[in-house]
Design a protein around this motif. Structure first.
Motif, PDB file in Angstrom:
ATOM      1  N   ARG A 268      19.984  -4.060  18.076  1.00 58.02           N
ATOM      2  CA  ARG A 268      19.935  -5.454  18.508  1.00 58.02           C
ATOM      3  C   ARG A 268      20.350  -6.370  17.370  1.00 58.02           C
ATOM      4  N   TRP A 269      21.317  -7.246  17.643  1.00 53.84           N
ATOM      5  CA  TRP A 269      21.857  -8.120  16.592  1.00 53.84           C
ATOM      6  C   TRP A 269      22.454  -9.364  17.225  1.00 53.84           C
ATOM      7  N   LYS A 270      22.080 -10.510  16.712  1.00 57.68           N
ATOM      8  CA  LYS A 270      22.617 -11.791  17.174  1.00 57.68           C
ATOM      9  C   LYS A 270      22.442 -11.994  18.681  1.00 57.68           C
ATOM     10  N   GLY A 271      21.388 -11.425  19.232  1.00 50.33           N
ATOM     11  CA  GLY A 271      21.075 -11.654  20.636  1.00 50.33           C
ATOM     12  C   GLY A 271      21.583 -10.614  21.608  1.00 50.33           C
ATOM     13  N   GLY A 272      22.367  -9.640  21.122  1.00 50.58           N
ATOM     14  CA  GLY A 272      22.929  -8.629  22.016  1.00 50.58           C
ATOM     15  C   GLY A 272      22.861  -7.241  21.420  1.00 50.58           C
ATOM     16  N   ASN A 273      23.195  -6.246  22.221  1.00 46.07           N
ATOM     17  CA  ASN A 273      23.189  -4.857  21.767  1.00 46.07           C
ATOM     18  C   ASN A 273      24.514  -4.487  21.114  1.00 46.07           C
ATOM     19  N   THR A 274      24.411  -3.807  19.993  1.00 39.04           N
ATOM     20  CA  THR A 274      25.583  -3.365  19.243  1.00 39.04           C
ATOM     21  C   THR A 274      25.414  -1.908  18.839  1.00 39.04           C
ATOM     22  N   HIS A 275      26.475  -1.346  18.311  1.00 43.15           N
ATOM     23  CA  HIS A 275      26.396  -0.124  17.516  1.00 43.15           C
ATOM     24  C   HIS A 275      26.665  -0.557  16.078  1.00 43.15           C
ATOM     25  N   LYS A 276      25.686  -0.402  15.226  1.00 41.36           N
ATOM     26  CA  LYS A 276      25.849  -0.804  13.834  1.00 41.36           C
ATOM     27  C   LYS A 276      26.538   0.315  13.071  1.00 41.36           C
ATOM     28  N   ILE A 277      27.789   0.065  12.685  1.00 40.60           N
ATOM     29  CA  ILE A 277      28.575   1.048  11.947  1.00 40.60           C
ATOM     30  C   ILE A 277      28.269   0.974  10.455  1.00 40.60           C
ATOM     31  N   ALA A 278      28.092  -0.223   9.972  1.00 43.64           N
ATOM     32  CA  ALA A 278      27.746  -0.482   8.564  1.00 43.64           C
ATOM     33  C   ALA A 278      27.065  -1.843   8.510  1.00 43.64           C
ATOM     34  N   ASP A 279      26.607  -2.236   7.344  1.00 43.79           N
ATOM     35  CA  ASP A 279      25.898  -3.509   7.220  1.00 43.79           C
ATOM     36  C   ASP A 279      26.766  -4.699   7.642  1.00 43.79           C
ATOM     37  N   ASN A 280      28.072  -4.552   7.562  1.00 41.08           N
ATOM     38  CA  ASN A 280      28.968  -5.649   7.941  1.00 41.08           C
ATOM     39  C   ASN A 280      29.960  -5.255   9.032  1.00 41.08           C
ATOM     40  N   ILE A 281      29.715  -4.167   9.757  1.00 37.73           N
ATOM     41  CA  ILE A 281      30.627  -3.716  10.816  1.00 37.73           C
ATOM     42  C   ILE A 281      29.812  -3.391  12.067  1.00 37.73           C
ATOM     43  N   TYR A 282      30.145  -4.063  13.176  1.00 37.31           N
ATOM     44  CA  TYR A 282      29.391  -3.890  14.418  1.00 37.31           C
ATOM     45  C   TYR A 282      30.332  -3.693  15.602  1.00 37.31           C
ATOM     46  N   HIS A 283      30.013  -2.717  16.433  1.00 35.54           N
ATOM     47  CA  HIS A 283      30.670  -2.566  17.732  1.00 35.54           C
ATOM     48  C   HIS A 283      29.863  -3.362  18.742  1.00 35.54           C
ATOM     49  N   LEU A 284      30.476  -4.365  19.356  1.00 34.14           N
ATOM     50  CA  LEU A 284      29.805  -5.207  20.338  1.00 34.14           C
ATOM     51  C   LEU A 284      29.859  -4.511  21.692  1.00 34.14           C
ATOM     52  N   MET A 285      28.711  -4.162  22.223  1.00 31.48           N
ATOM     53  CA  MET A 285      28.653  -3.344  23.433  1.00 31.48           C
ATOM     54  C   MET A 285      28.998  -4.149  24.684  1.00 31.48           C
ATOM     55  N   ARG A 286      29.419  -3.445  25.705  1.00 31.78           N
ATOM     56  CA  ARG A 286      29.972  -4.043  26.920  1.00 31.78           C
ATOM     57  C   ARG A 286      28.952  -4.862  27.719  1.00 31.78           C
ATOM     58  N   GLY A 287      29.403  -6.051  28.114  1.00 33.76           N
ATOM     59  CA  GLY A 287      28.578  -6.904  28.956  1.00 33.76           C
ATOM     60  C   GLY A 287      27.501  -7.676  28.223  1.00 33.76           C
ATOM     61  N   GLU A 288      27.526  -7.642  26.898  1.00 29.88           N
ATOM     62  CA  GLU A 288      26.496  -8.310  26.096  1.00 29.88           C
ATOM     63  C   GLU A 288      26.918  -9.743  25.739  1.00 29.88           C
ATOM     64  N   ILE A 289      25.920 -10.542  25.380  1.00 33.77           N
ATOM     65  CA  ILE A 289      26.157 -11.916  24.955  1.00 33.77           C
ATOM     66  C   ILE A 289      25.560 -12.107  23.563  1.00 33.77           C
ATOM     67  N   PHE A 290      26.359 -12.660  22.668  1.00 30.40           N
ATOM     68  CA  PHE A 290      25.947 -12.854  21.281  1.00 30.40           C
ATOM     69  C   PHE A 290      25.988 -14.345  20.934  1.00 30.40           C
ATOM     70  N   THR A 291      25.178 -14.732  19.977  1.00 31.59           N
ATOM     71  CA  THR A 291      25.177 -16.109  19.494  1.00 31.59           C
ATOM     72  C   THR A 291      25.666 -16.126  18.058  1.00 31.59           C
TER      73      THR A 291
END
Length: 223
Positions: A80-103
């Protein structure tokens, strides 16, 4: 600031653009699909490239495209990051998962990765089954948008809605395939209030309309 760019396909030169040298710790770069740096964990060059990306001051986010190693991406636990679900690849790399909303910086970003590659019908391999979003992915998007009263600041996708492909088909006379995902995104476009929509699958830098942009090589500052 938030920046948008197109498919990078594992090409590290995309991240050596002088424009990116100015980005700092508070900046975010969003890649509109086909990130390509999470492909073969045993490849020495890929490991080297990932180490390079991990050293960038800014945060790198990406939606998945049609050409990803979904087995590896899906092996990461949701984070969970910035309001939505991600795959955290590294401290500064994120895969934003499908259908999610981020702020990001007080603005809402709806994301939907996935798409159908041009040669999908010629392949027999089964690992590409995750290219297109599942019914669950699409329901997740609908439910999350419903919670916002159908009001989103920005939409980030790999594929575009049907209308964008129709416009490009008329301009180029090419055989452009309309998938169920394009239809889903078209319905989304017609039922959601948004400021701007960015997508990357067509490998073009083109303003489709005042509220929709195809992005590939450009690095666009949002807002």
């Amino acid at each position: 600031m938030i920046y948008i760019t197109g498919d990078t396909h594992g090409d590290i030169s995309c991240f050596k653009n002088p424009k990116l040298n100015k980005l700092g710790e508070k900046d975010i770069l969003i890649v509109c699909g086909d990130f390509g740096f999470i492909w073969n964990p045993h490849d020495k060059n890929e490991k080297k490239n990932l180490e390079f990306l991990k050293k960038r001051k800014y945060t790198i986010c990406f939606v998945d495209g049609a050409h990803e190693n979904f087995d590896i991406l899906n092996s990461y636990k949701p984070y969970r990051w910035k309001g939505g679900n991600t795959h955290k690849i590294a401290d500064n790399i994120y895969h934003l998962m499908r259908g999610e909303i981020f702020t990001f910086e007080g603005k809402s970003f709806f994301v939907m990765g996935g798409g159908e590659s041009d040669d999908a019908y010629m392949r027999e391999e089964s690992w590409w089954e995750d290219e297109l979003p599942s019914a669950e992915d699409m329901r997740n998007g609908v439910n999350n948008i419903r919670d916002t009263d159908k009001n989103i600041n920005y939409v980030i996708t790999y594929e575009p809605p049907t209308v964008a492909k129709d416009i490009l088909k008329q301009r180029s006379n090419q055989n452009i395939i309309i998938s169920p995902l394009n239809t889903y995104l078209q319905q989304l476009m017609e039922n959601v209030q948004y400021m701007h929509w960015y997508f990357g699958s067509l490998h073009l830098d083109l303003n489709i309309s005042k509220k929709m942009t195809a992005v590939f090589n450009e690095i666009i500052q949002v807002g």
